[in-house]
Design a protein around this motif. Sequence first.
Motif, PDB file in Angstrom:
ATOM      1  N   UNK A  63       0.771  -1.228   0.000  1.00 58.57           N
ATOM      2  CA  UNK A  63       0.000   0.000   0.000  1.00 58.57           C
ATOM      3  C   UNK A  63       0.807   1.286   0.000  1.00 58.57           C
ATOM      4  N   UNK A  64       2.056   1.242   0.465  1.00 59.10           N
ATOM      5  CA  UNK A  64       2.857   2.468   0.493  1.00 59.10           C
ATOM      6  C   UNK A  64       3.413   2.846  -0.875  1.00 59.10           C
ATOM      7  N   UNK A  65       3.406   1.924  -1.824  1.00 57.95           N
ATOM      8  CA  UNK A  65       3.998   2.259  -3.131  1.00 57.95           C
ATOM      9  C   UNK A  65       3.250   3.396  -3.832  1.00 57.95           C
ATOM     10  N   UNK A  66       1.909   3.368  -3.923  1.00 56.67           N
ATOM     11  CA  UNK A  66       1.231   4.532  -4.508  1.00 56.67           C
ATOM     12  C   UNK A  66       1.498   5.825  -3.736  1.00 56.67           C
ATOM     13  N   UNK A  67       1.624   5.709  -2.410  1.00 59.30           N
ATOM     14  CA  UNK A  67       1.917   6.894  -1.596  1.00 59.30           C
ATOM     15  C   UNK A  67       3.313   7.422  -1.923  1.00 59.30           C
ATOM     16  N   UNK A  68       4.293   6.525  -1.960  1.00 60.99           N
ATOM     17  CA  UNK A  68       5.658   6.927  -2.338  1.00 60.99           C
ATOM     18  C   UNK A  68       5.663   7.590  -3.723  1.00 60.99           C
ATOM     19  N   UNK A  69       4.955   6.996  -4.670  1.00 67.69           N
ATOM     20  CA  UNK A  69       4.991   7.526  -6.036  1.00 67.69           C
ATOM     21  C   UNK A  69       4.450   8.945  -6.111  1.00 67.69           C
ATOM     22  N   UNK A  70       3.509   9.278  -5.229  1.00 69.03           N
ATOM     23  CA  UNK A  70       2.992  10.639  -5.217  1.00 69.03           C
ATOM     24  C   UNK A  70       3.860  11.595  -4.407  1.00 69.03           C
ATOM     25  N   UNK A  71       4.375  11.132  -3.269  1.00 66.39           N
ATOM     26  CA  UNK A  71       5.128  12.049  -2.406  1.00 66.39           C
ATOM     27  C   UNK A  71       6.572  12.228  -2.863  1.00 66.39           C
ATOM     28  N   UNK A  72       7.104  11.290  -3.665  1.00 63.39           N
ATOM     29  CA  UNK A  72       8.484  11.390  -4.158  1.00 63.39           C
ATOM     30  C   UNK A  72       8.528  11.816  -5.620  1.00 63.39           C
ATOM     31  N   UNK A  74       8.874  14.278  -7.504  1.00 64.96           N
ATOM     32  CA  UNK A  74       9.856  15.188  -8.112  1.00 64.96           C
ATOM     33  C   UNK A  74      11.289  14.681  -8.027  1.00 64.96           C
ATOM     34  N   UNK A  75      11.517  13.620  -7.208  1.00 63.88           N
ATOM     35  CA  UNK A  75      12.914  13.250  -6.969  1.00 63.88           C
ATOM     36  C   UNK A  75      13.218  11.769  -7.177  1.00 63.88           C
ATOM     37  N   UNK A  76      12.296  11.013  -7.735  1.00 64.25           N
ATOM     38  CA  UNK A  76      12.548   9.581  -7.930  1.00 64.25           C
ATOM     39  C   UNK A  76      12.027   9.193  -9.310  1.00 64.25           C
ATOM     40  N   UNK A  77      12.861   8.637 -10.177  1.00 61.75           N
ATOM     41  CA  UNK A  77      12.426   8.386 -11.559  1.00 61.75           C
ATOM     42  C   UNK A  77      11.228   7.460 -11.671  1.00 61.75           C
ATOM     43  N   UNK A  78      11.116   6.483 -10.792  1.00 64.25           N
ATOM     44  CA  UNK A  78      10.027   5.521 -10.913  1.00 64.25           C
ATOM     45  C   UNK A  78       8.684   6.124 -10.527  1.00 64.25           C
TER      46      UNK A  78
END
Length: 477
Positions: A136-145, A147-151
Motif C-alpha cells: 500500500x505504500x507504493x502509490x503513496x511513495x509515487x505521489x510524495x516522491x 519530483x525526486x525519484x524516476x520511478x
Amino acid sequence: MRILMVSPECAPFAETGGLGHMVSGLTKALANRHHDVRLFLPLYGFIHPQNDWFCHRDIPVYMGQKVETCQVYEASQNGITFYFIDAPNYFKDNAIYVDGPYNGERFAFFCRAVLDSCRALQWTPEVIHCHDWATGLIPVYCNTLRSCHPISSAATVFTIHNLQYQGIFAPSILSFAGIPFSEFHSTSLEALGQVNLLKGALYHATKITTVSPRYAQEIQTTEFGCGLDHVLRFKAGDLIGILNGIDTDVWNPETDPLIPSHFTSNNLIPKEECKKSIRNQFHLPHTPAPLLGVVSRICWQKGLDVFANVLPYLLNNTQLQVVILGTGDRNLENQFRSLEQPFPNQVRMISQYDSELAHRLQAGCDLFILPSRYEPCGLAQLYAMRYGTLPIVRATGGLADTVQSLNESDETGYGFVFSDLHNDAIYNTVHWAYRIYNEKHNLFQKMQKTAMEADFSWERSSAQYESVYQWAFNQRG
C-alpha cells in the motif's frame, strides 16, 4: 508495456491462498501477451535462491531515518523476470506475515526497496500493479516522491483482494518509512488515529481494481465496506471489478499429474475413478450417493459454521458423503470431526492444506460447497467447475459472478445458488443438488459438461487488465 507487479505472495514461491495464485496467473498471462512483466517478492526464509539466480548486491534503500541496503536476486521463468528482495533483518522469518508492528516495518521496507531497486537496476516501469495492503505504500511513495525519484512517474494500479485486511499500524511507521507526516490525515493514510496502509493506497493509486465486479459494488456499502466504504464511493470513478481467472495449464483434468485418472467434458467416465480413489483413501463405502467436497480455510468468512450446524440433518436424511479439507478455526474443525463417529460412512475432516489432495478432491467429488458470508472472487469454485464438480454457493461477490444457478425448466445453469445464509437455505440447496444427482442424472451430467466448458481462463481477464493499465498510464501521463 513495461509492467511491474509487486506482491507479498506469488505461487509457487510464496502463497497462503488466492492472492498468490492470482498474481502468478495474471503475470503469466500478461507475459504471454508480450508485455515486459517483472515481479518483486520478498525473499522469505523459506525461499532458497537457486544456483542460476543472479545476485545484485548492496542496493541502497532510503528509509526515513537511515540508508539501509538489500540484495536482489534475479530469476527468469516463462518469460517473466522475478526479483526477490533479500533483507534478512526483515524477511528471515519462515512466514509471509507476522504479528505486531514489525510486520508494518517489514512491508514498508519492502515497498521502498522495490522502488530503489528499480532505480539501481535502471529499469523504469510504465505501470506498477500493487496487490493488497502490504504494497500500500507504493502509490503513496509515487505521489510524495514524484519530483525526486524516476520511478514515481509510473501509474499505479492497486488491487483489493480482501478489504478486511488493511494493514493498520501506529503513526510512527511514517517516520520509519520516510513518508511526510503531512500525509497523516483523513484523506490519505490516517484512520481513527492510526496509519491505514490500504486506505492510503486507495487515495493515492491512479486506478483501483477488485477481483470481481460484484465485490466492487459490495465494498461501497456499509455492510461490506469494512469502514472504508466512504473512500470507495469517493473513488468509484477509478474503481473496476475484474474477475480472477485460473491457470488452465495447472488445473486441467485432461493432463493433471496429481489425479489418478484423466477425463474431458465429453467423457466423464474416468471421473468415477477419481471418486473411487478418494473413497478408498478415506475408507468411505462405495455407494450410489454423491460425494460433496470442501476445500477451504475453515473460518467464519466462508460460512462453514452454518454448514456445520446443518450437516447432521443432511447426513441423517440422505446418504450424502462429505470430505472437508482445510485448516483454520480449531473449534469449527473439531465440530466437523465430531461427526465422524456418529456418521462413520459419510464424513471425513482432514485438518491440513495439501495441494495434491485439493486437486484430487476437485476431480473426485460430484459437488462442492462454498457458502461464504462474503467472497471477493473465490478460486475454489472455478477449480471445481473445471473438473465437472458442481458448486453449491451463496450469491455474494465473485461466487455470484461465476456460478449460474440451475433453472430446471429450461435446463440451463451449472451450479446451485442460494441467497440468504441460514440453516434452511443451505439444507434446501444441498438437498436440491442431491435430488438432481439422484433423480435427474442426465441433467446433472449436462450441467457438468457446461461447467467444464465455461471459460474462466486468464485470457479474457488479462485483456481487461491491459485496458486498465492503459487507462491509468494515460491519466498519469
